[in-house]
Design a protein around this motif. Structure first.
Motif, PDB file in Angstrom:
ATOM      1  N   GLN A  60       0.798  -1.390   0.029  1.00 39.85           N
ATOM      2  CA  GLN A  60       0.099  -0.080   0.162  1.00 39.85           C
ATOM      3  C   GLN A  60       0.726   1.356   0.108  1.00 39.85           C
ATOM      4  O   GLN A  60       1.657   1.357   0.684  1.00 39.85           O
ATOM      5  N   ILE A  61       0.421   2.377  -0.725  1.00 39.38           N
ATOM      6  CA  ILE A  61       1.246   3.526  -0.697  1.00 39.38           C
ATOM      7  C   ILE A  61       0.094   4.695  -0.178  1.00 39.38           C
ATOM      8  O   ILE A  61      -0.948   4.807  -1.184  1.00 39.38           O
ATOM      9  N   LEU A  62       0.365   5.334   0.623  1.00 44.05           N
ATOM     10  CA  LEU A  62      -0.531   6.576   0.997  1.00 44.05           C
ATOM     11  C   LEU A  62       0.038   7.842   0.727  1.00 44.05           C
ATOM     12  O   LEU A  62       1.261   7.913   1.425  1.00 44.05           O
ATOM     13  N   ILE A  63      -0.301   8.626   0.070  1.00 42.98           N
ATOM     14  CA  ILE A  63       0.069   9.992  -0.231  1.00 42.98           C
ATOM     15  C   ILE A  63      -0.760  10.991   0.460  1.00 42.98           C
ATOM     16  O   ILE A  63      -1.777  11.316   0.019  1.00 42.98           O
ATOM     17  N   ASP A  64      -0.345  11.640   1.522  1.00 45.18           N
ATOM     18  CA  ASP A  64      -0.969  12.483   2.202  1.00 45.18           C
ATOM     19  C   ASP A  64      -2.334  11.860   2.757  1.00 45.18           C
ATOM     20  O   ASP A  64      -3.322  12.452   2.805  1.00 45.18           O
ATOM     21  N   GLY A  65      -2.164  10.720   3.133  1.00 42.78           N
ATOM     22  CA  GLY A  65      -3.136   9.790   3.666  1.00 42.78           C
ATOM     23  C   GLY A  65      -4.412   9.335   2.783  1.00 42.78           C
ATOM     24  O   GLY A  65      -5.128   8.631   2.828  1.00 42.78           O
ATOM     25  N   VAL A  66      -3.847   9.725   1.240  1.00 46.96           N
ATOM     26  CA  VAL A  66      -4.849   9.172   0.110  1.00 46.96           C
ATOM     27  C   VAL A  66      -4.275   7.750  -0.413  1.00 46.96           C
ATOM     28  O   VAL A  66      -2.931   7.873  -0.759  1.00 46.96           O
ATOM     29  N   ASP A  67      -4.940   7.039  -0.642  1.00 50.64           N
ATOM     30  CA  ASP A  67      -4.421   5.565  -1.134  1.00 50.64           C
ATOM     31  C   ASP A  67      -4.248   5.954  -2.617  1.00 50.64           C
ATOM     32  O   ASP A  67      -5.113   6.071  -3.336  1.00 50.64           O
ATOM     33  N   LEU A  69      -3.517   3.596  -5.021  1.00 46.68           N
ATOM     34  CA  LEU A  69      -4.181   2.705  -5.837  1.00 46.68           C
ATOM     35  C   LEU A  69      -5.782   2.646  -5.918  1.00 46.68           C
ATOM     36  O   LEU A  69      -6.333   2.855  -6.900  1.00 46.68           O
ATOM     37  N   ASP A  70      -6.150   3.326  -4.813  1.00 44.75           N
ATOM     38  CA  ASP A  70      -7.770   3.318  -4.744  1.00 44.75           C
ATOM     39  C   ASP A  70      -8.141   4.772  -5.358  1.00 44.75           C
ATOM     40  O   ASP A  70      -9.161   4.663  -5.854  1.00 44.75           O
ATOM     41  N   ARG A  71      -7.482   5.638  -4.967  1.00 47.20           N
ATOM     42  CA  ARG A  71      -7.849   7.098  -5.642  1.00 47.20           C
ATOM     43  C   ARG A  71      -6.646   7.782  -6.207  1.00 47.20           C
ATOM     44  O   ARG A  71      -6.115   8.917  -5.622  1.00 47.20           O
ATOM     45  N   PRO A  72      -6.302   7.228  -7.501  1.00 47.41           N
ATOM     46  CA  PRO A  72      -5.118   7.618  -7.759  1.00 47.41           C
ATOM     47  C   PRO A  72      -4.676   9.152  -8.315  1.00 47.41           C
ATOM     48  O   PRO A  72      -3.933   9.798  -7.983  1.00 47.41           O
ATOM     49  N   LYS A  73      -6.010   9.711  -8.982  1.00 42.72           N
ATOM     50  CA  LYS A  73      -5.935  11.103  -9.376  1.00 42.72           C
ATOM     51  C   LYS A  73      -6.218  12.071  -8.076  1.00 42.72           C
ATOM     52  O   LYS A  73      -5.191  13.067  -8.078  1.00 42.72           O
ATOM     53  N   GLU A  74      -6.726  11.791  -7.208  1.00 43.55           N
ATOM     54  CA  GLU A  74      -6.498  12.628  -5.797  1.00 43.55           C
ATOM     55  C   GLU A  74      -5.261  12.580  -5.204  1.00 43.55           C
ATOM     56  O   GLU A  74      -4.718  13.678  -4.884  1.00 43.55           O
ATOM     57  N   ALA A  75      -4.668  11.133  -5.181  1.00 43.17           N
ATOM     58  CA  ALA A  75      -3.387  11.259  -4.681  1.00 43.17           C
ATOM     59  C   ALA A  75      -2.090  11.968  -5.468  1.00 43.17           C
ATOM     60  O   ALA A  75      -1.083  12.625  -4.815  1.00 43.17           O
ATOM     61  N   LYS A  76      -2.441  11.774  -6.734  1.00 48.57           N
ATOM     62  CA  LYS A  76      -1.407  12.398  -7.592  1.00 48.57           C
ATOM     63  C   LYS A  76      -1.432  13.739  -7.582  1.00 48.57           C
ATOM     64  O   LYS A  76      -0.309  14.549  -7.950  1.00 48.57           O
ATOM     65  N   TYR A  81       6.831  15.044  -9.799  1.00 48.57           N
ATOM     66  CA  TYR A  81       7.829  13.855 -10.269  1.00 48.57           C
ATOM     67  C   TYR A  81       8.784  14.384 -11.403  1.00 48.57           C
ATOM     68  O   TYR A  81       8.489  14.992 -12.392  1.00 48.57           O
ATOM     69  N   LEU A  82      10.045  14.233 -11.134  1.00 53.00           N
ATOM     70  CA  LEU A  82      11.185  14.396 -12.299  1.00 53.00           C
ATOM     71  C   LEU A  82      11.874  13.137 -12.414  1.00 53.00           C
ATOM     72  O   LEU A  82      12.543  12.431 -11.568  1.00 53.00           O
ATOM     73  N   PRO A  83      11.621  12.295 -13.617  1.00 53.09           N
ATOM     74  CA  PRO A  83      12.205  11.024 -13.903  1.00 53.09           C
ATOM     75  C   PRO A  83      13.388  11.251 -14.523  1.00 53.09           C
ATOM     76  O   PRO A  83      14.308  12.221 -14.214  1.00 53.09           O
ATOM     77  N   ASP A  84      14.225  10.217 -14.532  1.00 53.13           N
ATOM     78  CA  ASP A  84      15.845  10.187 -14.680  1.00 53.13           C
ATOM     79  C   ASP A  84      16.168  10.805 -15.940  1.00 53.13           C
ATOM     80  O   ASP A  84      17.129  11.368 -16.188  1.00 53.13           O
ATOM     81  N   THR A  85      14.932  10.839 -16.952  1.00 54.70           N
ATOM     82  CA  THR A  85      15.407  11.604 -18.402  1.00 54.70           C
ATOM     83  C   THR A  85      14.140  12.615 -18.105  1.00 54.70           C
ATOM     84  O   THR A  85      12.815  12.067 -18.259  1.00 54.70           O
ATOM     85  N   PRO A  86      14.195  13.973 -17.925  1.00 54.93           N
ATOM     86  CA  PRO A  86      13.199  14.923 -17.799  1.00 54.93           C
ATOM     87  C   PRO A  86      12.433  14.781 -19.248  1.00 54.93           C
ATOM     88  O   PRO A  86      12.805  14.929 -20.198  1.00 54.93           O
ATOM     89  N   PRO A  87      10.979  14.772 -18.944  1.00 55.09           N
ATOM     90  CA  PRO A  87      10.179  14.954 -20.389  1.00 55.09           C
ATOM     91  C   PRO A  87       9.966  16.217 -20.599  1.00 55.09           C
ATOM     92  O   PRO A  87       8.805  16.980 -20.319  1.00 55.09           O
ATOM     93  N   ASN A 153       2.892  23.299  -6.563  1.00 57.13           N
ATOM     94  CA  ASN A 153       2.913  23.416  -5.131  1.00 57.13           C
ATOM     95  C   ASN A 153       2.810  21.944  -4.461  1.00 57.13           C
ATOM     96  O   ASN A 153       2.021  22.062  -3.654  1.00 57.13           O
ATOM     97  N   PRO A 154       3.064  20.814  -5.185  1.00 54.64           N
ATOM     98  CA  PRO A 154       2.829  19.397  -4.488  1.00 54.64           C
ATOM     99  C   PRO A 154       3.569  19.228  -2.731  1.00 54.64           C
ATOM    100  O   PRO A 154       4.550  19.808  -2.673  1.00 54.64           O
ATOM    101  N   LYS A 155       2.996  18.430  -2.253  1.00 55.45           N
ATOM    102  CA  LYS A 155       3.517  18.183  -1.056  1.00 55.45           C
ATOM    103  C   LYS A 155       4.678  17.390  -0.826  1.00 55.45           C
ATOM    104  O   LYS A 155       5.557  17.452  -0.178  1.00 55.45           O
ATOM    105  N   VAL A 156       4.663  16.321  -2.130  1.00 58.69           N
ATOM    106  CA  VAL A 156       5.614  15.366  -2.036  1.00 58.69           C
ATOM    107  C   VAL A 156       6.524  15.518  -3.579  1.00 58.69           C
ATOM    108  O   VAL A 156       5.620  15.698  -4.558  1.00 58.69           O
ATOM    109  N   ILE A 157       7.648  15.623  -3.549  1.00 60.14           N
ATOM    110  CA  ILE A 157       8.546  15.761  -4.844  1.00 60.14           C
ATOM    111  C   ILE A 157       9.319  14.673  -4.864  1.00 60.14           C
ATOM    112  O   ILE A 157      10.229  14.251  -3.843  1.00 60.14           O
TER     113      ILE A 157
END
Length: 311
Positions: A60-67, A69-76, A81-87, A153-157
């Protein structure tokens, strides 16, 4: 302290191959967590699962208390996110690209100019705002990638190898930016560069063969790096039996010349008693210094121990 990310028993399999094996950890606001490991350790797979780009096989992964897998749009909404090759779109200017990304993040159209300006200023891109992305240096490409990750202004980077391919000056600047961002956000930083963790992070996790072999604060890591050894140099050969008999001394190792390596307990540093004995015995104390492990030593020791546990 606010918990921004909570990971519980996360695993990922590719067929029968286990890439991530039962990982659990938390991230709080104001923390910069370094995800450290050799190539192929499972860092990028973990990052992709944390960002919702890859489904876990279990956990399970909770982002600011939001699951996630269950609520991906809300969690995201709370993720950058900066991947190893910037898009990045190389035929757009920095301003055009950031404005486009702001729309993708759902920023209100009236707020987009201010949102872009704020992200641009934080990432030191003001002088590059009208320049084509295709004409930017590697360092400014990375800055632009970070800017798109923090626009909303995301809470998690989440940053995957943010300094790879940069020169020393660019690396210094990006690390300073990461530390500054870490004051207001929670940051997860993936790297295989040992000094990256010491320079940029407040916490460190070492992953090896998909397993978590260390989760520690940087202060705690320093304790891991404390090695209970003293290097001693005398003018004439000392009495090894007399040194070995001192309280706290576990063993004495004779090196070339009149150099010794004294191993002692964690809570019993016999440096003072050793110095007093050498001086009183007339052996001539020339040097007495603690020998400290490097981060590389800790990393090798932990991964070696982890390999031993799987055999």
């Amino acid at each position: 302290m606010t918990v921004l990310v909570e990971v519980n028993h996360l695993s990922r399999y590719y067929g029968s191959q286990c890439a991530v094996d039962d990982i659990s950890f938390t991230l709080h606001r104001g923390e910069v967590l370094g995800l450290l490991g050799p190539n192929g350790a499972g860092k990028t797979t973990t990052m992709q699962m944390l960002c919702g780009n890859l489904a876990p096989s279990a956990g399970q992964i909770l982002i600011d208390g939001v699951d996630l897998l269950d609520r991906p749009k809300e969690a995201k909404r709370h993720l950058g996110y900066l991947p190893d090759t910037p898009p990045l779109y190389r035929d757009l200017t920095v301003n055009e690209f950031l404005a486009y990304c702001a729309e993708l993040h759902g920023v209100d159209k009236k707020s987009i100019p201010d949102t872009v300006k704020r992200a641009r200023e934080r990432c030191g891109l003001d002088e590059m705002q009208e320049r084509l992305i295709g004409n930017l240096s590697k360092g400014f490409l990375q800055r632009t990638g970070i800017a798109q990750a923090i626009l909303h202004n995301p809470k998690v980077i989440v940053l995957d190898e943010p300094t790879v391919g940069l020169d020393p000056l660019q690396i210094r600047d990006i690390r300073a930016l990461i530390r500054e961002l870490g004051r207001e956000h929670g940051i997860i930083l993936s790297t295989h560069i040992l000094t990256e963790v010491e320079e940029s992070c407040t916490h460190v996790q070492i992953i090896h063969q998909g397993r978590l072999v260390l989760h520690e604060t940087i202060a705690g890591l320093q304790r891991h790096m404390h090695n209970c050894r003293l290097e001693v140099i005398t003018r004439i050969p000392p009495d090894l039996k007399a040194l070995s008999a001192l309280p706290g001394v576990l063993s004495v190792e004779s090196l070339a010349g009149n150099r010794l390596l004294v191993h002692h307990g964690v809570d019993d540093n016999p440096a003072k008693q050793i110095a007093e004995l050498i001086v009183a015995s007339g052996w001539g104390l020339e040097e007495l210094v603690p020998v400290k492990k490097s981060l590389e030593d800790v990393f090798i020791q932990l991964t070696w121990e982890a390999e031993g546990d799987t055999e």
